[in-house]
Design an enzyme around this catalytic site. Structure first.
Site: not given
Ligand SMILES: NC(=O)c1ccc[n+]([C@@H]2O[C@H](COP(=O)([O-])OP(=O)(O)OC[C@H]3O[C@@H](n4cnc5c(N)ncnc54)[C@H](O)[C@@H]3O)[C@@H](O)[C@H]2O)c1
Length: 456
Positions: A158-159, A259, A269
């Site tokens: 949830f960050l 709001l 997201c």
């Molecule tokens: N960014 C946010 O604020 C946030 C908050 C909550 C949840 N999420 C969820 O968390 C997940 C990740 O989001 P993010 O923003 O960190 O994504 P991101 O795109 O910043 O990071 C994903 C990382 O995974 C790596 N990757 C891809 N394939 C890989 C593999 N096979 N092995 C190892 N590494 C691999 C990529 O190179 C990249 O560095 C998503 O599902 C997102 O919805 C994101």
């Protein structure tokens, strides 16, 4: 504990660093070799306030490691977090190929080496309901027995980018979705240091846990689209959305947060999670009508500012030059995924305008997307030179109290389109600006206000 984090993006890097900060040994894996090299040499590939101090400390104290080898992490870690992308597919569904691909690879590694003990595979990515089952099935497909060699846990994150470190270190709640008592106990132990002030660790079934994340993001997106619609009506009926926002936010059932009207939600997201929940509902024979409207309202709101600007110039901005303040999808991050600013910029460019933009952190990330289609300024004021108008797209603190006299002197016209309601329309009028914001009266320069180039 020994932790493996697969995927070192915004979520993986923050989670891994914060787990290390609590004394765990963390191995982070990414397929991007350049990124891993950078991280190993102490360079953070993202901007996230507060991350650098923890990152440097844990790297130095050898609790935080980076590798491109999944095998290394699988061998050394009791818990493996999947923090992988889940981008939207063409139809709005979440693309699970990254998650499933890595689950399959972990399955192969575990099956090939019986000496590797019990592992917990945690879905930290935002994944549709049923993904924990799918991951379990993939591992079972390698002959591994759930509950013996591995368990699968849903642990949504949830960050919020921009305050991600604080959010991770002091979460309002931790959600753990699992049917395994053993996995639940280990996960609870891992998270206990983060909730010492008494915030709850909620242990629920996997599907509810997966649904919690989508429902949370979709509800927040709903609040934003709702307020954007209220703002649009305010403009038409002569009300001021600032007053309305305060008036409703003081009702504790509504609450003050989320709001603020603007130019639509963006980021990596909300847009994709809303679409994915709509898709999941439809897959199960249900039309999630509110969310479909939330998405449609957001699309319209993202077009609003550019349309308003083009209308202001009599339907054509051909040859006009605009300054844009703010490129990131929100303040305190360099993330420009689905940034409303980019949408505004693209529309103005398509209509024949030119743009000079400034953002405190998101210039490099924007350049990677828009290249030389726009010019980039070194600071907020130098973006204003000879601009026909200033367009504000992200509410960075440094934009909140600028030197209006200086702005007026630099700009060709004292005209501001503010997509984030940073200023008071009355004060802008006094300062000699024509000022458009969202859901509030238009500010028009008073007769006694200073003249455009500051002489008067
Ligand atoms: N960014 C946010 O604020 C946030 C908050 C909550 C949840 N999420 C969820 O968390 C997940 C990740 O989001 P993010 O923003 O960190 O994504 P991101 O795109 O910043 O990071 C994903 C990382 O995974 C790596 N990757 C891809 N394939 C890989 C593999 N096979 N092995 C190892 N590494 C691999 C990529 O190179 C990249 O560095 C998503 O599902 C997102 O919805 C994101």
């Amino acid at each position: 504990m020994n932790i493996g984090i697969i995927g070192t993006g915004y979520v993986g890097l923050v989670s891994g660093t914060c787990f290390a900060e609590m004394g765990n040994t963390v191995t982070c894996v990414d397929i991007d070799e350049g990124k891993v090299q950078k991280l190993r040499s102490g360079v953070l590939p993202i901007y996230e306030p507060g991350l650098e101090v923890f990152f440097e400390r844990n790297l130095r104290e050898e609790r935080l490691f980076f590798t491109t080898s999944l095998q290394e992490a699988v061998q050394s870690s009791d818990i493996l977090f999947l923090a992988l992308p889940t981008p939207p597919g063409e139809d709005g569904s979440a693309d699970l190929s990254y998650v499933k691909g890595v689950a399959d690879h972990i399955g192969r590694l575990l099956a090939a080496d019986p000496a590797i003990g019990y592992r917990i595979i945690v879905n930290k990515s935002t994944v549709p309901v049923g993904t924990a089952d799918a991951v379990r099935a993939i591992l079972e497909g390698h002959g591994l027995v759930a509950g013996e060699r591995f368990d699968v846990v849903s642990n949504p994150e949830f960050l919020r980018e921009g305050v991600a470190v604080d959010d991770f270190m002091k979460p309002e709640r931790v959600v753990i979705g699992t049917g395994s008592r053993r996995a639940a106990e280990i996960m609870t132990q891992l998270y206990e240091p983060f909730v010492r002030q008494g915030n709850p660790i909620l242990v629920v079934d996997e599907r509810s846990s997966e649904m919690i994340k989508y429902a949370a993001n979709s509800f927040l997106a709903t609040k934003i689209s709702f307020m954007n619609e209220v703002a649009n009506v305010c403009e038409r009926v002569g009300a001021n959305v600032d007053h309305v926002r305060r008036g409703i936010g003081l009702d504790s059932r509504i609450g003050k947060q989320f709001l603020y009207p603007g130019i639509g939600y963006g980021g990596s997201c909300f847009p994709k999670d809303v679409k994915a929940l709509v898709y999941t509902a439809r897959e199960h024979g249900y039309t999630f009508e509110i969310l479909e409207a939330v998405e449609a309202v957001n699309q319209r709101q993202r077009r609003l500012l550019a349309e308003r600007i083009i209308d202001h110039f009599g339907g054509s901005v051909e040859g006009r030059h605009f300054a844009v303040w703010g490129l990131a999808f929100k303040p305190n991050t360099d993330d420009v995924r689905e940034a409303p600013a980019h949408e505004v910029i693209r529309r103005l460019l398509d209509a024949g305008a030119s743009i000079t933009a400034f953002d405190p952190e998101a210039i490099d990330t924007t350049r990677a997307v828009l290249g030389d289609a726009i010019a980039y300024a070194a600071d907020s004021y130098s973006a204003l030179h000879r601009a026909d108008a200033l367009v504000i797209c992200t509410e960075w603190n440094e934009f909140r109290r600028p030197d209006f006299d200086k702005m007026r002197r630099l700009m060709a016209t004292p005209l501001v389109f503010d997509g984030r309601n940073l200023y008071d329309p009355g004060r802008m009028a006094e300062a000699g600006f024509e000022y458009y914001s969202i859901g509030r009266p238009i500010g028009r320069p008073h007769p006694a206000a200073p003249s455009p180039n500051g002489q008067g």
